[in-house]
Design a protein around this motif. Structure first.
Motif, short mmCIF file in Angstrom:
data_model
loop_
_atom_site.label_atom_id
_atom_site.label_comp_id
_atom_site.label_asym_id
_atom_site.label_seq_id
_atom_site.Cartn_x
_atom_site.Cartn_y
_atom_site.Cartn_z
N MET A 196 0.83 -1.21 0.00
CA MET A 196 0.00 0.00 0.00
C MET A 196 0.87 1.25 0.00
O MET A 196 0.66 2.15 -0.78
CB MET A 196 -0.94 -0.05 1.22
CG MET A 196 -1.67 1.23 1.48
SD MET A 196 -3.03 1.48 0.33
CE MET A 196 -3.80 2.86 1.08
N VAL A 197 1.86 1.30 0.89
CA VAL A 197 2.71 2.48 1.00
C VAL A 197 3.47 2.71 -0.30
O VAL A 197 3.61 3.85 -0.75
CB VAL A 197 3.66 2.37 2.21
CG1 VAL A 197 4.64 3.51 2.23
CG2 VAL A 197 2.86 2.35 3.51
N GLU A 198 3.93 1.64 -0.95
CA GLU A 198 4.65 1.79 -2.22
C GLU A 198 3.75 2.39 -3.29
O GLU A 198 4.18 3.22 -4.09
CB GLU A 198 5.24 0.46 -2.68
CG GLU A 198 6.45 0.03 -1.89
CD GLU A 198 7.56 1.08 -1.87
OE1 GLU A 198 7.89 1.64 -2.93
OE2 GLU A 198 8.10 1.34 -0.78
N ALA A 199 2.50 1.97 -3.31
CA ALA A 199 1.55 2.52 -4.29
C ALA A 199 1.33 4.00 -4.04
O ALA A 199 1.26 4.80 -4.99
CB ALA A 199 0.23 1.76 -4.23
N VAL A 200 1.27 4.38 -2.78
CA VAL A 200 1.09 5.79 -2.43
C VAL A 200 2.34 6.59 -2.80
O VAL A 200 2.24 7.70 -3.32
CB VAL A 200 0.74 5.96 -0.94
CG1 VAL A 200 0.69 7.42 -0.54
CG2 VAL A 200 -0.60 5.29 -0.63
N LYS A 201 3.51 6.00 -2.60
CA LYS A 201 4.76 6.68 -2.98
C LYS A 201 4.82 6.88 -4.49
O LYS A 201 5.25 7.94 -4.96
CB LYS A 201 5.97 5.90 -2.48
CG LYS A 201 6.19 6.02 -1.00
CD LYS A 201 7.44 5.27 -0.57
CE LYS A 201 7.65 5.37 0.93
NZ LYS A 201 8.84 4.64 1.38
N GLN A 202 4.40 5.87 -5.24
CA GLN A 202 4.36 6.01 -6.70
C GLN A 202 3.38 7.12 -7.10
O GLN A 202 3.67 7.93 -7.97
CB GLN A 202 3.96 4.68 -7.36
CG GLN A 202 3.80 4.75 -8.86
CD GLN A 202 5.08 5.14 -9.58
OE1 GLN A 202 6.17 4.79 -9.16
NE2 GLN A 202 4.94 5.89 -10.66
N MET A 203 2.22 7.13 -6.43
CA MET A 203 1.24 8.17 -6.70
C MET A 203 1.84 9.55 -6.39
O MET A 203 1.63 10.51 -7.13
CB MET A 203 -0.03 7.94 -5.88
CG MET A 203 -1.12 8.96 -6.13
SD MET A 203 -2.68 8.60 -5.28
CE MET A 203 -2.18 8.56 -3.57
N LEU A 204 2.60 9.65 -5.29
CA LEU A 204 3.23 10.91 -4.94
C LEU A 204 4.18 11.37 -6.05
O LEU A 204 4.18 12.54 -6.43
CB LEU A 204 3.98 10.82 -3.61
CG LEU A 204 4.73 12.07 -3.19
CD1 LEU A 204 3.78 13.24 -2.96
CD2 LEU A 204 5.57 11.81 -1.95
N GLN A 205 4.99 10.47 -6.57
CA GLN A 205 5.92 10.84 -7.64
C GLN A 205 5.18 11.36 -8.87
O GLN A 205 5.59 12.35 -9.48
CB GLN A 205 6.82 9.65 -8.00
CG GLN A 205 7.82 9.29 -6.92
CD GLN A 205 8.67 10.47 -6.46
OE1 GLN A 205 9.19 11.23 -7.26
NE2 GLN A 205 8.81 10.63 -5.15
N GLU A 206 4.07 10.71 -9.19
CA GLU A 206 3.26 11.17 -10.32
C GLU A 206 2.67 12.55 -10.03
O GLU A 206 2.65 13.43 -10.89
CB GLU A 206 2.14 10.16 -10.62
CG GLU A 206 2.66 8.84 -11.15
CD GLU A 206 1.62 7.73 -11.15
OE1 GLU A 206 0.45 7.99 -10.79
OE2 GLU A 206 1.98 6.60 -11.51
N GLN A 207 2.21 12.73 -8.81
CA GLN A 207 1.63 14.01 -8.43
C GLN A 207 2.68 15.12 -8.39
O GLN A 207 2.39 16.25 -8.76
CB GLN A 207 0.91 13.89 -7.09
CG GLN A 207 -0.36 13.09 -7.19
CD GLN A 207 -1.09 12.98 -5.87
OE1 GLN A 207 -0.68 13.55 -4.86
NE2 GLN A 207 -2.17 12.24 -5.88
N LEU A 208 3.88 14.78 -7.97
CA LEU A 208 4.94 15.79 -7.96
C LEU A 208 5.24 16.27 -9.37
O LEU A 208 5.46 17.46 -9.59
CB LEU A 208 6.22 15.23 -7.31
CG LEU A 208 6.16 14.97 -5.81
CD1 LEU A 208 7.46 14.32 -5.34
CD2 LEU A 208 5.86 16.23 -5.03
#
Length: 150
Positions: free
Chosen positions: A1-13
């Motif tokens: 779950m946390v990795e998916a959120v981190k990936q989402m953060l990179q996309e959002q950045l």
């Protein structure tokens, strides 16, 4: 779950950086003729003003609704209200004041909902003056995330 959120953060950045770039471009364009705001502007200048306010509202919304929320998720904090997110962003040093950002959110709402036509000049002046605050926040978010990755 946390990795998916981190990936989402990179996309959002990445999206946040693009939004900041276009806001910065609009800010520069409108600043060039800011002395004539409220007076006679040509069609291109009026479009630049519209772009500035739209881009201001979009980046403001993006930071509060997506950027700060995703940081909270990564740090395993409850979602909470937008005010909760602003207070946590202030605690992280991303914004100088949750109260000031409440004001910026009110400005964003005025832009997004096209409140009173007679206040359009005031809204434009406020967005022009506040755009550097949003751009500085983007830099702080990027620095914050980079500091957590090491």
């Amino acid at each position: 779950m946390v990795e998916a959120v981190k990936q989402m953060l990179q996309e959002q950045l990445a999206l946040m950086q693009v939004a900041a770039e276009v806001l910065g471009e609009s800010h520069e364009r409108v600043t060039a003729f800011a002395a004539r705001l409220g007076g006679s502007l040509d069609v291109g200048e009026r479009e630049s003003c519209e772009a500035l306010t739209s881009r201001f509202a979009r980046l403001n919304d993006f930071l509060v609704q997506r950027g700060f929320r995703t940081l909270d998720q990564i740090e395993l904090l409850d979602d909470g209200t937008p005010l909760d997110r602003l207070q946590r962003a202030e605690a992280r040093g991303l914004i100088p004041s949750a109260e000031r950002w409440r004001e910026l959110r009110m400005l964003r709402n005025a832009i997004a909902h096209d409140y009173l036509i007679e206040s359009a000049d005031r809204v434009l002046h406020e967005a022009l003056a506040a755009a550097p605050e949003l751009l500085a926040t983007v830099r702080k978010v990027l620095d914050y995330v980079a500091s957590k990755e090491h």
